[in-house]
Design an enzyme around this catalytic site. Structure first.
Site, short mmCIF file in Angstrom:
data_model
loop_
_atom_site.label_atom_id
_atom_site.label_comp_id
_atom_site.label_asym_id
_atom_site.label_seq_id
_atom_site.Cartn_x
_atom_site.Cartn_y
_atom_site.Cartn_z
N HIS A 145 -11.02 -4.67 10.44
CA HIS A 145 -11.60 -4.53 9.11
C HIS A 145 -12.92 -3.75 9.12
O HIS A 145 -13.71 -3.87 8.19
CB HIS A 145 -11.90 -5.91 8.50
CG HIS A 145 -10.70 -6.58 7.89
ND1 HIS A 145 -9.68 -7.09 8.64
CD2 HIS A 145 -10.37 -6.82 6.59
CE1 HIS A 145 -8.77 -7.64 7.84
NE2 HIS A 145 -9.16 -7.48 6.59
N GLU A 179 0.80 -1.23 0.00
CA GLU A 179 0.00 0.00 0.00
C GLU A 179 0.83 1.27 0.00
O GLU A 179 0.56 2.21 -0.75
CB GLU A 179 -0.97 0.02 1.19
CG GLU A 179 -2.20 -0.87 1.03
CD GLU A 179 -1.94 -2.33 1.36
OE1 GLU A 179 -0.82 -2.67 1.80
OE2 GLU A 179 -2.87 -3.15 1.18
#
Ligand SMILES: Cc1ncc(C[n+]2csc(CCOP(=O)(O)OP(=O)(O)O)c2C)c(N)n1
Ligand SMILES: [Mg+2]
Lengths: 333, 337
Positions: free
Chosen positions: A134, A65
């Protein structure tokens, strides 16, 4: 508008349309992210785009990322218009250095010599029993930073129109979708229907209390509004849509009319979106409000897994109903 | 067109002048700092001139360059006016970045210098993105990104090696190994003291050269940029060098031992290159003194210019936060309300 725009389209497909149209319009636009090409994206937003535009324009990245976000920022400095998909906002944390220290700073720090026309799209939000790592809503992290623009669409129409605006904007735009909205259907605009940043929208008109909500919380607020209407309470639901820029005039105008405000925010209560909005409203509407501003937030805990706990942690329509009734002095008996 | 062809005497004179300018400029900057006219951090590259100039001299003018915060030399070597660099260091309106960046954040886009950055390792993906854009557009430039030995321990640098190797991007990773990250020596920080093999692990051709020898650096970077340009291969070159000053002006430099410093002083890149120039009759001693005097004058002029330049108007505080501002009559936070 052409006839096919009248057909309801899912939020994910609205995003797909925006990407497809902008890829076709501008050869400098390309997509970059994990599993977005061959796999169509974790949420299938990029479905079919690899086939249509090829691997040069729709690029699968390694799971890296910080690296690919930084790469996209560098490419944007060279004048390209990368649209980065980060699989979920939780993983953007790994790219935070690139987003905050580079993307947000480069135009200013170098005296305006280069701009960074990048869009970083990613879903946030909870409600799928994915537990703490998450399920986060981190809109405030980005909205805190000058140099970023922050967009949180709640409908398919906004998803499409705001994404097109984001791609054509010359600044770094953080475009936060919501996992719970991808299947939501609604009308969308045509290829030329761009929605400008900094324009809040009234989702439901009312006179007794202003309810400010964004992203998935708009739908929670609208459901609460139905229940309140059944009790004779008419709330005005306003969706700010973008936080940088923020259309404070529309929010404050409504609050001045109703004299009451409740903010519904899926993020945490401390120092977040609801806290920031409340401050703005106190400053702009102090003499008009008849009660302290109400807030409905995610519980101030890491998100739990167990279904009942998760539901208890997330703002529910009943929480909004209770907050509105308390605010207007009609506590539930 | 590839990198530099054979090195002509004029190239050597230009390189020497560039090295002298950097040395002299930085010594002046150090005075300006001591006089309180430069704020913040001031990282000097004194001792690293060969690495900087050798690199820039081997690049094409349109090859994008990115760097760390120790980058006055990169800007000067690329031809940025010393006046605007010094004015930026003094935070004046005539500065290269309008007083927004300071010493650590110089950029001269017109000269394809894409900036100095303050986050260790954080600029490397930007250099990779510039390489990505070159390939995307089918250009034949090569992106060169310089970073320190300390930066090689950042995860994002490994991420960049991987993507560069994976996608064959036209980039040269230049590790300027001055053997210290602030006060921490390489042996204290790196499991393996050779740094270039980290790039090799990702299939990137890599090697190490003497970073105190400007001709060696030029040769290595010329070959590296040639490979990146013609063979479409990323390359990594490790330049072994030494800085003569502390990490920044606020570092008294007590960690490094005197004997070590002395040993590296003997390899001063300006002195060794001067010997080469004299030995090969590229310049005479008189030529060199004349050049030195000219450079000193240029630096004095830059300092005077900077000192006499106006401060940045406070009314410009919120300019350029956004390329497309939302509301240009407001300031600061209100700007993007
Ligand atoms: C991410 C990050 N961590 C720490 C620092 C503080 N810091 C500034 S320079 C530096 C040393 C870097 O060493 P190296 O990469 O070898 O470059 P050099 O200073 O030797 O040129 C450190 C730790 C920083 N700027 N950024
Ligand atoms: Mg170092």
């Amino acid at each position: 508008m052409s006839t096919d725009t009248a057909k309801p389209v899912a939020y994910r497909d609205a995003l797909n349309q925006a990407l497809r149209e902008e890829l076709a319009r501008d050869p400098d636009v390309f997509l970059l992210g994990e599993d977005i090409a061959g796999f169509d994206g974790a949420f299938k937003v990029t479905r079919g785009l690899l086939q249509e535009f090829g691997p040069q324009r729709v690029v699968d990245t390694p799971i890296t990322e910080a690296g690919f976000t930084g790469l996209a920022i560098g490419a944007a400095m060279a004048g390209l218009r990368p649209v980065v998909e980060i699989m979920t906002v939780n993983f953007a944390i790994l790219a935070m250095d690139q987003i905050v220290n580079n993307a947000a700073k480069i135009h200013y720090m170098f005296g305006g010599q280069v701009s960074v026309p990048i869009v970083i799209r990613m879903p946030g939000g909870g409600g799928h029993q994915l537990s703490s790592q998450h399920s986060q809503t981190l809109d405030a992290w980005f909205a805190h930073v000058p140099g970023l623009k922050v967009v949180c669409p709640s409908t398919p129409e906004d998803a499409k129109g705001l994404l097109k605006t984001a791609i054509r904007d010359d600044d770094p735009v953080i475009f936060i979708e919501n996992e719970g909205l991808y299947g939501k259907k609604g009308p969308v605009g045509g290829p030329d229907d761009l929605i400008p940043f900094g324009q809040a929208v009234v989702r439901r008109a009312g006179t007794h209390c202003t309810v400010i909500a964004h992203s998935r919380m708009v739908w929670v607020a609208l459901q609460a509004a139905e229940e309140l209407a059944a009790q004779g309470v008419e709330v005005e639901v306003i969706d700010p849509r973008t936080f940088r820029p923020l259309d404070l005039d529309t929010l404050a105008g409504s609050v001045r009319r109703t004299g009451h405000a409740v903010i519904v925010d899926e993020g945490w209560p401390e120092y977040g979106i609801s806290a920031g909005l409340a401050t703005h409203l106190y400053e702009a509407c102090f003499d008009w409000i008849d009660a302290p501003i109400g807030r409905v937030n995610c519980a101030d805990v890491p998100m739990p897994y167990a279904k009942n706990l998760e539901q208890a942690a997330l703002p529910q329509p009943a929480d909004v109903v209770a907050a509105v009734l308390a605010n207007i002095g009609r506590g539930i008996a | 067109m590839t990198g530099p062809g054979a090195t002509e005497p004029q190239d050597m004179r230009d390189m020497f002048r560039s090295m002298l300018l950097i040395r002299c400029f930085e010594e002046k900057a150090s005075e300006e700092y001591m006089a309180g006219r430069i704020g913040g951090f001031l990282h000097l590259a004194i001792g690293e001139e060969a690495a900087v100039v050798g690199t820039v001299s081997a690049m094409r003018a349109d090859d994008p360059l990115t760097s760390t915060y120790r980058e006055h030399g990169q800007a000067l070597a690329r031809g940025t006016d010393p006046r605007s660099v010094m004015a930026e260091l003094l935070g004046r309106s005539t500065g290269l970045c309008g007083g927004r960046g300071g010493s650590m954040h110089l950029m001269d886009k017109a000269r394809s210098f894409y900036g100095g950055y303050g986050i260790v390792g954080g600029s490397v993906p930007l250099g990779l993105g510039l390489a990505y854009a070159i390939r995307y557009r089918g250009g034949d430039q090569v992106s060169v990104t310089m970073f320190g030995d300390g930066a090689t321990n950042q995860g994002v640098v490994a991420e960049c090696f991987n993507m560069a190797g994976l996608w064959d991007l036209p980039i040269v990773f230049l590790i300027l190994n001055n053997q210290y990250g602030m006060g921490t020596s390489l042996e204290h920080a790196s499991a393996e003291e050779d740094l270039y093999p980290r790039a090799e692990a990702y299939g990137i051709p890599a090697w190490k050269v003497d970073g105190m020898d400007v001709m060696a650096v030029r040769g290595a970077v010329a070959e590296a940029t040639r490979m990146a340009r013609e063979e479409r291969s990323p390359v990594c070159v490790e330049l072994l060098a030494y800085r003569y000053r502390g990490h920044s002006m606020s570092d008294p430099d007590t960690v490094r031992d005197a004997e070590e410093k002395e040993r590296w002083r003997l390899r001063d890149p300006l002195i060794t290159f001067e010997r080469v120039l004299l030995g090969e009759a590229v310049m005479t001693a008189d030529d060199i003194s004349a050049m030195r005097a000219e450079v000193e004058e240029q630096v004095e002029d830059a300092a005077t210019f900077a000192e006499q330049s106006p401060e940045v108007p406070v009314g410009e505080l919120a300019d350029d936060v956004y390329a497309n501002p939302f509301n240009d009559d407001a300031r600061g936070g209100a700007l993007m309300r």
